[in-house]
Write a protein that holds these residues in place. Structure first.
Motif, short mmCIF file in Angstrom:
data_model
loop_
_atom_site.label_atom_id
_atom_site.label_comp_id
_atom_site.label_asym_id
_atom_site.label_seq_id
_atom_site.Cartn_x
_atom_site.Cartn_y
_atom_site.Cartn_z
N GLY A 1 -18.81 7.03 60.21
CA GLY A 1 -17.42 7.36 60.45
C GLY A 1 -16.21 6.58 60.14
O GLY A 1 -15.19 6.76 60.82
N LEU A 2 -16.49 5.56 59.33
CA LEU A 2 -15.29 4.56 59.40
C LEU A 2 -14.47 4.59 58.02
O LEU A 2 -15.23 5.30 56.97
N THR B 1 -13.90 12.09 48.39
CA THR B 1 -12.65 12.39 48.91
C THR B 1 -12.29 13.60 48.51
O THR B 1 -12.42 14.03 47.45
N THR B 2 -11.64 14.53 49.54
CA THR B 2 -11.27 15.74 49.09
C THR B 2 -10.01 15.73 47.73
O THR B 2 -9.39 14.87 47.85
N PRO B 3 -9.99 16.66 47.17
CA PRO B 3 -11.14 17.79 46.67
C PRO B 3 -12.33 17.50 45.77
O PRO B 3 -11.61 17.21 44.51
N PHE B 4 -13.38 17.15 46.09
CA PHE B 4 -14.25 17.07 45.54
C PHE B 4 -14.35 15.86 44.27
O PHE B 4 -14.79 15.92 43.31
N PRO C 1 -4.90 10.09 44.48
CA PRO C 1 -4.15 9.09 45.39
C PRO C 1 -4.37 9.42 46.92
O PRO C 1 -4.11 8.49 47.60
N ALA C 2 -5.20 10.27 47.38
CA ALA C 2 -5.69 10.43 48.55
C ALA C 2 -6.96 9.36 49.07
O ALA C 2 -7.22 9.35 50.03
N SER C 3 -7.47 8.93 47.82
CA SER C 3 -8.72 7.85 48.09
C SER C 3 -8.28 6.93 48.79
O SER C 3 -7.13 6.21 48.93
N PRO C 4 -9.17 6.45 49.81
CA PRO C 4 -8.86 5.39 50.76
C PRO C 4 -9.23 3.95 49.93
O PRO C 4 -8.98 2.80 50.75
N ASN D 1 -14.95 13.64 53.20
CA ASN D 1 -14.26 13.28 54.23
C ASN D 1 -13.56 11.79 54.41
O ASN D 1 -12.93 11.51 55.47
N SER D 2 -13.85 10.94 53.02
CA SER D 2 -13.29 9.80 53.05
C SER D 2 -13.93 8.90 54.09
O SER D 2 -13.06 7.88 54.59
#
Length: 409
Positions: free
Chosen positions: A390-391, A140-143, A230-233, A358-359
């Motif tokens: 790409g899921l 996940t971004t960033p790195f 926190p952006a992690s899926p 890109n998660s």
């Protein structure tokens, strides 16, 4: 004129007769119908289809009949005439021990003659006992790459004990056309691992029932917490196992630690603060050592090798191809198929998500469904065809169940 009238009358009689035979609503006047079904197997090593389920459905009349096939021909009584969807399905084991999900069908088939014979050839989908069902490697971004995970599914119809199941990532870590050179005498016998791990247990500590899956995470934490990303899926806290590298900044989680087996000729984990596979996509195998055999790539030099095209002293573990339960290769994109690390007999293709951080991940497609509704995942040994790409990653995507020994239960 007389000839025309006779012809018209004959056509009228034929049309009236056909209407009467084909109308399921006339069943009470026509009576009970029976057919004889044979279902020859098209799968090598399966000589009969006795025991498979056959379902006949006349949707227009809301009529459904289910039977079990017998050896040779099966007589099916009690039918009403009409248009049917006929499906044959079930699992069988071939002579070599491989399990198959068999299926054959006739769609929009008209049953209009009492006592007719019908042949429905049955083909098969090979069912591997354990398969990678979902893999998330891109990060996940960033790195942020701590949220990598590998979900593995019991694709069989029996309980499988995970104790002693091995996981390995193959070398090179990233797909490259500058491929290693391995000993000529090893050709076709091995896959070559950079690092090998093993599920702990004494034999029956970790049962996995049909339709259940387990997750091995790089770091089995809730990655969505503020101190991580926190952006992690993914919230990985419900993982069954983790690759614990004894890093105080990423403390040991409730998930069971998977045991380290091999890295560069040693059982030691080395000095790296984390275990990760390439965010561009790695090559992964799960394998089981046959009963009565020993797999010890640290103390058995015959299970070690160097890259003969390099002057480096790095040692890699040989994984006998016959041990492998499932293998998946992932790369940067569709063009990296020329850079395969995986022997084609284990995976003839390659999957990908097209970018890093890109998660997005990959998940195996559903090929069929068991009678209880649990999926049978597709495994043709070709990841290009077997995986959706790409899921947004998700644990237990297709409704697989969590094992009873999950540490969060």
């Amino acid at each position: 004129m007389k000839s025309f009238n006779i012809l018209f009358f004959l056509l009228f009689l034929i049309a009236a007769g056909c209407k009467k035979i084909n109308s399921a609503g006339d069943a009470d006047r026509v009576g009970q119908y029976a057919i004889e079904v044979t279902a020859p197997s098209l799968v090598t090593g399966i000589s009969h289809t006795a025991g498979l389920k056959i379902v006949l459905e006349n949707f227009a009349e809301g009529f459904r009949l289910e039977k079990t096939l017998t050896a040779n021909a099966t007589e099916i009584k009690g039918l009403i005439p009409g248009i049917y969807s006929i499906n044959i399905s079930g699992r069988m084991t071939a002579e070599n021990g491989d399990s198959y999900y068999l299926n054959g069908s006739k769609i929009n088939y008209a049953i209009v003659r009492n006592g007719e014979s019908l042949e429905i050839p049955v083909s098969g989908l090979k069912v591997s006992p354990l398969v990678f069902s979902e893999i998330f490697y891109a990060g996940t971004t960033p790195f942020y790459f701590r949220n990598q995970f590998y979900e593995i599914y019991n694709n069989s119809d029996e309980v499988i004990y995970l104790d002693g199941i091995h996981f390995a990532n193959l070398t090179p870590t990233k797909a490259t056309t500058t491929l290693p050179l391995w000993p000529a005498e090893d050709q076709g016998k091995y896959a070559y691992a950079e690092r090998v791990w093993k599920i702990p247990g004494t034999g029956k500590d970790y049962p996995l029932a049909p339709g259940e899956s387990f997750v091995i995470s790089q770091f089995a934490a809730n990655h969505q917490l503020p101190q991580y990303n926190p952006a992690s899926p993914i919230d990985g806290s419900s993982s069954e196992f983790e690759f614990n590298m004894n890093n105080a900044n990423f403390p040991d989680q409730p998930a069971e630690d998977i045991l380290h087996v091999f890295f560069n000729g040693s059982a030691s984990k080395g000095t790296s603060p984390q275990y990760l596979t390439s965010v561009f996509g790695g090559a992964y195998v799960i394998f089981k050592v046959p009963e009565g055999e020993t797999y010890d790539p640290v103390n058995n030099p015959r299970l070690q090798t160097k890259n003969l095209a390099s002057t480096a002293a790095t040692l890699y573990a040989k994984v006998p191809i016959g041990y492998v339960l499932d293998g998946v290769e992932a790369g940067d994109n569709e063009n990296t198929i020329a850079a395969k690390r995986m022997p084609s007999v284990l995976d003839a293709g390659m999957t990908y998500v097209g970018a890093t951080y890109n998660s997005l991940g990959v998940a195996r497609k559903v090929g069929a469904t068991n009678a209880d509704g649990t999926p049978i995942l597709t495994d043709t040994n070709n990841s290009t065809e077997d995986f959706e790409r790409g899921l947004i990653p998700k644990f237990r995507r297709h409704g697989s169940k969590m094992p009873s020994w999950n540490p969060t239960r």
